[in-house]
Write an enzyme that holds these catalytic residues in place. Structure first.
Site, PDB file in Angstrom:
ATOM      1  CE  LYS A 133      95.579  14.119   5.316  1.00 43.72           C
ATOM      2  NZ  LYS A 133      97.023  13.827   5.445  1.00 43.72           N
ATOM      3  CB  SER A 187      97.474  12.620   9.060  1.00 49.18           C
ATOM      4  OG  SER A 187      98.038  13.160   7.872  1.00 49.18           O
ATOM      5  CB  SER A 195     100.528  11.553   6.469  1.00 48.26           C
ATOM      6  OG  SER A 195     100.887  11.889   7.780  1.00 48.26           O
TER       7      SER A 195
END
Length: 422
Positions: free
Chosen positions: A28, A103, A127
């Protein structure tokens, strides 16, 4: 290839040997990678290249993993759909036209599309588990303190954890083994009692296990999601598990408490992005405050600005006790309720998300809808507990996830129960 999964595609080879040798891992884009830009999905950090690796990245390399890129995400982790990214939305590879969740949507999509064997995400209020559910993969949110946050660009320090996404519970547990453990650079880390052996727990043996079902986390969910959830519970009962009803009365306050705490911490954390220390320059005309304002106006997207404003308001003179202090009281109440429920059951189970994946664009016009969708995930972060989301079938062809929550540092327990389904 799924659309817009990576912000930066770059291959970083790990050691020649190790437990993840031959495996590819997507990271990420809020986790620092030496020499590879780390944008947090924001124009503010579009050209930022860290001079060091996050601890989890060091551990990936030492384990022999090959990093294949930095994945798309909601800007600074603020969103549940990966639509607030400066670099555009990510397509859900298993549900075209739908969001992949957020996210960590890019990380979940990378695994679901087979563009990486494994991925790292971060979970502040769901997330990792949200996109795992929406993309039909496995995601683990570890106990707070199990995984080092050194090198993570912070959104809300007291809530977030780095964790794995993978096609199976066993594969996620193998990645967790690599990244977990004490780090002298992160004083919140500690060694778990299990000694870091998680993959061996993925034996699918739930005989005699008690699964608590909090009524508050099932009430009001989409009918198709509920049917898939009930079918997953039936599967567990067929394998020898027992289910009992438990109650978490505090969760009706959890979303409100979470957003006060998270936005307050975010407003403080993001103060460093001023165009001087970090971020795009606000220019040299006018006074410093004007340059500071220009940098933040240009660098931050709408959702980030909204959350900074909410957090600044909650912490402002005259309102701190009214909002922030009360939210911390609610957080303690949530933790007590989880302790009570987990005294009656080995793990707790709920639908990960109360609805199937949103259509793209659907929640951007109504941020409150996006916030309320976190109702089943945020209480776990408030209580600093571990949770895993595993696939639980489909509704109308769309993925549904089931979430298992365990006691603090009870990762082996949730891995064991989750592996009975995936």
């Amino acid at each position: 290839m799924a659309e817009n999964v990576f912000i930066t595609e770059e291959t970083v080879e790990g050691e020649a040997d190790g437990p993840l040798a031959g495996r590819t891992v997507a990271v990420k884009d809020n986790i620092s990678t030496e020499g590879v830009r780390t944008t947090c999905g924001s124009a503010m950090l579009e050209e930022y290249v860290p001079p060091y690796d996050a601890t989890v990245v060091e551990r990936l390399k030492a384990a022999g993993a090959t990093i294949v890129g930095k994945t798309n995400m909601d800007e600074f982790g603020m969103g549940s759909t990966t639509e607030t990214s400066h670099f555009g939305p990510t397509e859900n590879p298993v549900a075209p036209g739908r969001v992949p969740g957020g996210s960590s949507g890019g990380s979940a999509a990378a695994v679901a599309a087979g563009e990486a064997d494994l991925a790292l995400g971060t979970d502040t209020g769901g997330s990792i588990r949200n996109p795992a559910a929406f993309c039909g993969v496995v995601g683990i949110k570890p106990t707070y303190g199990l995984v080092s946050r050194y090198g993570l660009v912070a959104y809300a320090n007291s809530l977030e954890q780095i964790g794995p996404l993978a096609p199976t519970v066993e594969a996620a547990a193998e990645l967790l083994e690599v990244i977990a453990g004490v780090d002298e650079r992160d004083a919140t880390t500690r060694e778990a009692e299990a000694g870091g052996d998680y993959a061996s727990a993925a034996d699918g043996d739930v005989e005699g296990t008690t699964v608590g079902v909090p009524t508050e986390l099932v009430t009001g969910v989409d009918e198709g999601v509920r049917e898939a959830f009930e079918a997953a519970l039936d599967d567990l009962r067929d394998k020898g598990a027992e289910t009992v009803e438990v109650s978490l009365p505090s969760v009706e306050r959890a979303v409100a408490a979470y957003y006060v705490i998270a936005t307050s911490e975010a407003s403080s954390n993001l103060a460093r992005f001023d165009g001087v220390r970090y971020g795009v320059s606000g220019g040299y005309e006018g006074n410093w405050n004007e340059a500071f304002a220009r940098a933040r106006e240009e660098g931050f997207g709408e959702e980030v600005k909204r959350r900074i404003l909410l957090g600044t308001y909650a912490l402002s003179a005259g309102y701190h006790d009214k909002y922030y202090a009360k939210a911390q009281d609610a957080r303690a109440w949530v933790a007590q309720d989880f302790d009570a429920a987990l005294s009656e059951a080995d793990v707790l189970a709920s639908p990960t998300m109360p609805v199937p994946p949103f259509e793209r664009g659907e929640s951007l016009d109504d941020p409150l809808q996006m916030y309320l969708a976190d109702v089943n995930t945020v209480p776990v972060n408030l209580a600093n507990l571990p949770a895993v989301s595993v696939p639980a079938g489909e509704t109308d062809g769309l993925p549904v996830g089931i979430q298992f929550v365990g006691p603090a540092f009870g990762e082996r327990e949730i891995i064991r129960v989750g592996s009975a389904l995936a």
